[in-house]
Design an enzyme around this catalytic site. Structure first.
Site, PDB file in Angstrom:
ATOM      1  N   GLN A 313     -18.740 -44.823  46.613  1.00 57.19           N
ATOM      2  CA  GLN A 313     -20.050 -45.248  46.128  1.00 57.19           C
ATOM      3  C   GLN A 313     -21.162 -44.561  46.917  1.00 57.19           C
ATOM      4  O   GLN A 313     -22.198 -44.187  46.364  1.00 57.19           O
ATOM      5  CB  GLN A 313     -20.180 -46.774  46.260  1.00 57.19           C
ATOM      6  CG  GLN A 313     -21.518 -47.344  45.863  1.00 57.19           C
ATOM      7  CD  GLN A 313     -21.667 -47.527  44.369  1.00 57.19           C
ATOM      8  OE1 GLN A 313     -21.020 -46.855  43.581  1.00 57.19           O
ATOM      9  NE2 GLN A 313     -22.534 -48.446  43.973  1.00 57.19           N
ATOM     10  N   GLU A 314     -20.931 -44.377  48.213  1.00 58.94           N
ATOM     11  CA  GLU A 314     -21.949 -43.802  49.079  1.00 58.94           C
ATOM     12  C   GLU A 314     -22.040 -42.276  48.956  1.00 58.94           C
ATOM     13  O   GLU A 314     -23.125 -41.724  48.851  1.00 58.94           O
ATOM     14  CB  GLU A 314     -21.649 -44.166  50.540  1.00 58.94           C
ATOM     15  CG  GLU A 314     -21.725 -45.650  50.852  1.00 58.94           C
ATOM     16  CD  GLU A 314     -23.150 -46.175  50.799  1.00 58.94           C
ATOM     17  OE1 GLU A 314     -24.079 -45.373  50.609  1.00 58.94           O
ATOM     18  OE2 GLU A 314     -23.328 -47.394  50.939  1.00 58.94           O
ATOM     19  N   SER A 315     -20.894 -41.614  49.014  1.00 55.41           N
ATOM     20  CA  SER A 315     -20.928 -40.145  49.151  1.00 55.41           C
ATOM     21  C   SER A 315     -20.020 -39.393  48.196  1.00 55.41           C
ATOM     22  O   SER A 315     -19.966 -38.163  48.254  1.00 55.41           O
ATOM     23  CB  SER A 315     -20.523 -39.771  50.578  1.00 55.41           C
ATOM     24  OG  SER A 315     -19.144 -40.073  50.798  1.00 55.41           O
ATOM     25  N   LYS A 493     -21.762 -51.102  49.864  1.00 52.54           N
ATOM     26  CA  LYS A 493     -23.109 -50.794  49.363  1.00 52.54           C
ATOM     27  C   LYS A 493     -23.589 -49.363  48.968  1.00 52.54           C
ATOM     28  O   LYS A 493     -22.956 -48.408  49.265  1.00 52.54           O
ATOM     29  CB  LYS A 493     -24.073 -51.291  50.410  1.00 52.54           C
ATOM     30  CG  LYS A 493     -25.240 -50.415  50.482  1.00 52.54           C
ATOM     31  CD  LYS A 493     -26.072 -50.663  51.653  1.00 52.54           C
ATOM     32  CE  LYS A 493     -27.284 -49.974  51.467  1.00 52.54           C
ATOM     33  NZ  LYS A 493     -27.868 -48.950  51.767  1.00 52.54           N
ATOM     34  N   SER A 497     -27.410 -47.835  51.599  1.00 53.94           N
ATOM     35  CA  SER A 497     -26.110 -47.553  52.140  1.00 53.94           C
ATOM     36  C   SER A 497     -25.793 -48.371  53.342  1.00 53.94           C
ATOM     37  O   SER A 497     -26.345 -49.406  53.590  1.00 53.94           O
ATOM     38  CB  SER A 497     -25.980 -46.091  52.491  1.00 53.94           C
ATOM     39  OG  SER A 497     -25.454 -45.417  51.434  1.00 53.94           O
TER      40      SER A 497
END
Length: 500
Positions: A313-315, A493, A497
């Site tokens: 989700q983040e990267s 998240k 982030s």
């Protein structure tokens, strides 16, 4: 003399016959009921289906919606739970009729045929029947097109889907299909996804769940409105077991447990993005193996797949990822966050994953203890995205509107309200992009469940000490009156982030 003798003999025979009949009636009256048999044996025998929703062997042992419900009912009875997981629908009702099992708990729709000799419990969710096809192939847009179509349509033999097609054929006589006796709906859905079958009919919930692993499955048309899905018990002269099941489901709905279970198993399937799901599954196959060992190494007590879902989700599992706001790395840490968890190089994959895991643990520690352990992770993820103060605002709003501020299913409905003037002007911390926080958490949940589903689809491992194969059926025994299992923690998240 002879007349008197025969008179006495007739009286004796009458008394003897009356005694025999009375004894027979008493024997019938004293015959134990289904509920008494269960309590006397100390075992509740539940028949189910081995699939992604009702019951399967997960990383931490048996799991599934029907499994958790059955475990809670066994606890209510004060007995041990014995799960018999069958591979085909055709085995369930005969087993119940023979008395081999006490209850069917397998996510089955209530149909007229199933009411013949069996009682349905109160519905615990609803699903519609839909025709599915492979995306990119010819789509039947109505029943007339489906009936005239010469492509292959197949359904599970004896299923509610076959019964619905039989009713439809009364108005569309040319409708043809193949009934598959030794199969289940997941098998047929996968065949459609692979192009080995043109169409099948399935419940909407099953389709939504499997789309996370096979995104090429698409909805052609809906055959029914929402139909009740229930457990089943055998009808008897004494329905004490049935009455107790009705009471059990009433309590589960009243105390909020049912809503929490539905949130655990269904809460992440409301939205489906075909392009995103395809891209994610490609990454699971090609990119995730490169980082899997690091996620496992730094799981820090979490399910490693949770960290992997957060990182995607983040990267998108890019160790060199950098955002315009200054967050960077596999877990997209801010500089202050990185320093707080001892990360000196945010672009180092191992440091980033270790730091993200540690920071998540710290966030969970701040979630109030009034929130159940298995739900804290959702609150922590929302905290990541929207901030602790705004999360508390959402909890207070939930309570003021009569919801439960300690359950994610209630709080997540209020998060988007923090962006509406009517609500944020009355909150302590003001405006917040609560809709983004909600999408963030739900996105991670979907990625997490997709990783689990992908692993199950590509693994033949069924390692569990309690698993036995009896007459070709999986039978699981669970410890005496163990507590209701708590849902396995999940995701994290986005934009803000791993940063406060």
């Amino acid at each position: 003399m002879n007349i008197k003798f025969f008179t006495l003999l007739r009286r004796f025979m009458s008394i003897l016959l009356l005694a025999i009949l009375t004894a027979g009636c008493q024997w019938q009256e004293n015959k134990p009921t289904s509920l008494e048999k269960i309590r006397d044996s100390g075992v509740l025998r539940v028949g189910t289906l081995n699939n992604q929703l009702s019951y399967y062997i997960g990383a931490d042992g048996p799991t599934g919606l029907d499994y958790e419900l059955a475990q809670a009912f066994a606890k209510k009875l004060g007995v041990k739970l014995e799960i018999t997981a069958m591979f085909t629908l055709s085995e369930l009702f005969p087993a119940l009729e023979r008395g081999d099992i006490d209850i069917i708990a397998a996510g089955l729709a209530v149909t007229p045929d199933r009411l013949q000799g069996f009682h349905p419990a109160p519905a615990y969710y609803y699903a519609s029947q839909i025709v599915v096809y492979k995306k990119g192939q010819r789509r039947p847009r109505n029943l007339a097109e489906l009936a005239e179509n010469k492509k292959r349509l197949a359904v599970v033999s004896g299923s509610s889907h076959e019964q619905k097609l039989q009713l439809i054929r009364e108005n569309y006589p040319t409708l043809q299909w193949q009934s598959i006796p030794e199969s289940d709906i997941n098998d047929l859905l996968i065949k459609v996804a692979k192009g080995e079958l043109d169409y099948t009919v399935a419940d909407s919930v099953d389709v939504a769940l499997l789309q996370r692993i096979h995104p090429d499955i698409a909805v052609a048309l809906e055959l029914t409105q929402d139909e009740p899905v229930s457990w089943f018990v055998k009808q008897s002269s004494n329905d004490s077991l049935y009455a107790l099941i009705i009471e059990f489901f009433g309590q589960m709905k009243q105390n909020g447990t049912m809503a929490q279970l539905e949130e655990k198993y269904f809460g992440h399937i409301d939205q489906f993005d075909y392009v995103d799901t395809r891209a994610f599954l490609r990454a699971v196959n090609t990119t995730l193996p490169q980082w899997e060992a690091l996620f496992k190494q730094h799981a820090n007590g979490f399910d490693w797949r949770l960290l992997a879902a957060l990182s995607y989700q983040e990267s998108h599992w890019n160790p060199q990822a950098v955002s315009p706001t200054g967050v960077r790395g596999m877990m997209m840490l801010t500089l202050p966050t990185a320093e707080s968890v001892g990360v000196t190089n945010r672009l180092d994959p191992e440091q980033s994953i270790r730091g993200g895991s540690e920071y998540l643990r710290k966030m969970i520690a701040r979630v109030p203890d009034s929130v159940e352990e298995h739900e804290k992770v959702w609150f922590a993820l929302a905290f990541y995205n929207v901030g602790f103060g705004h999360l508390m605002d959402a909890r207070r709003l939930t309570k003021s509107q009569g919801g439960n501020p300690n359950t994610w299913v209630d709080v997540k409905q209020r998060l988007p309200l923090l962006g509406q003037r009517k609500y944020y002007t009355q909150s302590r911390y003001g405006y917040a992009r609560g809709d983004e926080a909600l999408n963030y958490v739900e996105g991670i949940r979907r990625y997490y469940q997709s990783i689990i589903g992908y692993e199950r689809a590509h693994s033949n491992k069924f390692e569990n000490d309690n698993l036995k194969i009896v007459d070709g059926l999986q039978t699981i025994s669970t410890p005496q009156t163990q507590p209701t299992p708590t849902p396995t923690p999940v995701p994290l998240k986005k934009e803000a982030s791993l940063l406060p």
